[in-house]
Enzyme design. Structure first.
Site, PDB file in Angstrom:
ATOM      1  N   SER A  59       0.839  -1.200   0.000  1.00  0.00           N
ATOM      2  CA  SER A  59       0.000   0.000   0.000  1.00  0.00           C
ATOM      3  C   SER A  59       0.872   1.247   0.000  1.00  0.00           C
ATOM      4  CB  SER A  59      -0.907   0.020   1.224  1.00  0.00           C
ATOM      5  OG  SER A  59      -1.668  -1.165   1.293  1.00  0.00           O
TER       6      SER A  59
HETATM    7  N1  SAH Z   1      -0.731  -3.812   3.801  1.00  0.00           N
HETATM    8  C1  SAH Z   1      -0.252  -4.698   2.794  1.00  0.00           C
HETATM    9  C2  SAH Z   1      -1.238  -4.736   1.670  1.00  0.00           C
HETATM   10  C3  SAH Z   1      -1.021  -5.824   0.710  1.00  0.00           C
HETATM   11  S1  SAH Z   1      -2.225  -5.898  -0.577  1.00  0.00           S
HETATM   12  C4  SAH Z   1       1.094  -4.202   2.294  1.00  0.00           C
HETATM   13  O1  SAH Z   1       1.315  -2.994   2.363  1.00  0.00           O
HETATM   14  O2  SAH Z   1       1.885  -5.002   1.822  1.00  0.00           O
HETATM   15  C5  SAH Z   1      -3.550  -6.726   0.227  1.00  0.00           C
HETATM   16  C6  SAH Z   1      -3.274  -8.101   0.753  1.00  0.00           C
HETATM   17  O3  SAH Z   1      -4.524  -8.632   1.177  1.00  0.00           O
HETATM   18  C7  SAH Z   1      -2.705  -9.087  -0.253  1.00  0.00           C
HETATM   19  O4  SAH Z   1      -1.542  -9.635   0.261  1.00  0.00           O
HETATM   20  C8  SAH Z   1      -3.814 -10.134  -0.407  1.00  0.00           C
HETATM   21  O5  SAH Z   1      -3.323 -11.444  -0.609  1.00  0.00           O
HETATM   22  C9  SAH Z   1      -4.519 -10.016   0.923  1.00  0.00           C
HETATM   23  N2  SAH Z   1      -5.906 -10.493   0.927  1.00  0.00           N
HETATM   24  C10 SAH Z   1      -6.878 -10.288   0.013  1.00  0.00           C
HETATM   25  N3  SAH Z   1      -8.020 -10.874   0.392  1.00  0.00           N
HETATM   26  C11 SAH Z   1      -7.768 -11.482   1.593  1.00  0.00           C
HETATM   27  C12 SAH Z   1      -8.539 -12.284   2.479  1.00  0.00           C
HETATM   28  N4  SAH Z   1      -9.811 -12.600   2.247  1.00  0.00           N
HETATM   29  N5  SAH Z   1      -7.941 -12.730   3.609  1.00  0.00           N
HETATM   30  C13 SAH Z   1      -6.643 -12.447   3.881  1.00  0.00           C
HETATM   31  N6  SAH Z   1      -5.878 -11.698   3.079  1.00  0.00           N
HETATM   32  C14 SAH Z   1      -6.410 -11.228   1.944  1.00  0.00           C
END
Ligand code: SAH
Length: 220
Positions: A69
């Site tokens: 993010s």
């Molecule tokens: N805060 C993180 C955001 C990563 S993007 C960063 O800065 O790296 C969002 C993440 O949510 C991804 O890794 C994706 O695999 C995860 N995600 C999406 N749907 C999800 C779910 N139902 N349960 C757990 N994780 C999920």
């Protein structure tokens, strides 16, 4: 601190401080949030080839079709989560590379983090360990179920956008607890802060955002 953690040039503390001034200009005021972000090397959460871009205000690829993010959104969501007072028991959904996890870990009591893609979770755990952050509870699972064993939470933060708020997350919110979550389909998502009161839920729409979709099930 090791050289890698410390950074040089585009990954140095000075570059990070420029990111902090930008966040201030963008309206972030919580000094604890700004301090946690000033203290946390962001470049170690991305691939080496992208390190020099880690402090730009942009999302970057972290593999598996996911992104880290952008700094503004991490700061904004954390600020929204903490605005009504300290949080003792927090659930994060979507660990990704673990950057938001690291910021939260410095600012809340106990933190739990759920990720549906196993290799991302494993790598995030290693990176956090390298930073000395060792108390976060991790689970490879679909965050749509929350984490009932550790509920109720006085804070829940989701880093992926479902079309609608998963009911389990509302159920696992304590009275006085806040859920910060992007909601909506691609291209028309809005960031919400939902607060549980004695009588029900209060829903604030904060601003338009762009997140990866909240997917169900897990992936190895
Ligand atoms: N805060 C993180 C955001 C990563 S993007 C960063 O800065 O790296 C969002 C993440 O949510 C991804 O890794 C994706 O695999 C995860 N995600 C999406 N749907 C999800 C779910 N139902 N349960 C757990 N994780 C999920």
């Amino acid at each position: 601190m090791s050289r890698r953690l410390q950074g040089i040039g585009m990954t140095s503390r000075r570059t990070r401080e420029r990111m902090i001034s930008r966040l201030r200009q963008q309206g972030i005021t919580n000094s604890n949030v700004l301090a946690a972000m000033a203290d946390t090397p962001r470049h170690i959460f991305v691939d080496e080839a992208l390190e020099s871009r880690a402090y730009e205000d942009t999302a970057l690829p972290i593999g598996h079709n996911q992104t880290i993010s952008q700094p503004y959104i991490v700061a904004k969501m954390t600020e929204l989560l903490l605005e009504f007072g300290p949080r003792k028991n927090v659930l994060e959904i979507g660990t990704g590379c673990g950057y938001q996890t690291a910021i939260l870990a410095k600012l809340v009591g106990q933190l739990y983090s759920v990720e549906r893609i196993a290799p991302l979770m494993k790598k995030a755990r290693d990176t956090l360990w390298e930073l000395g952050i060792k108390t976060v509870g991790f689970k490879h699972s679909d965050g749509g179920w929350g984490w009932p064993e550790h509920a109720p939470f006085d804070g829940i933060l989701a880093a992926a956008a479902p079309p609608e708020v998963p009911p389990a997350l509302l159920e696992q919110l304590a009275v006085g607890g806040v859920l910060v979550i992007p909601v909506g389909l691609e291209g028309r998502q809005e960031l919400h802060r939902i607060t549980r009161t004695e009588h029900g839920f209060e829903d604030e729409v904060i601003e338009r955002v762009t997140f990866v979709p909240f997917l169900s099930g897990v992936s190895r």
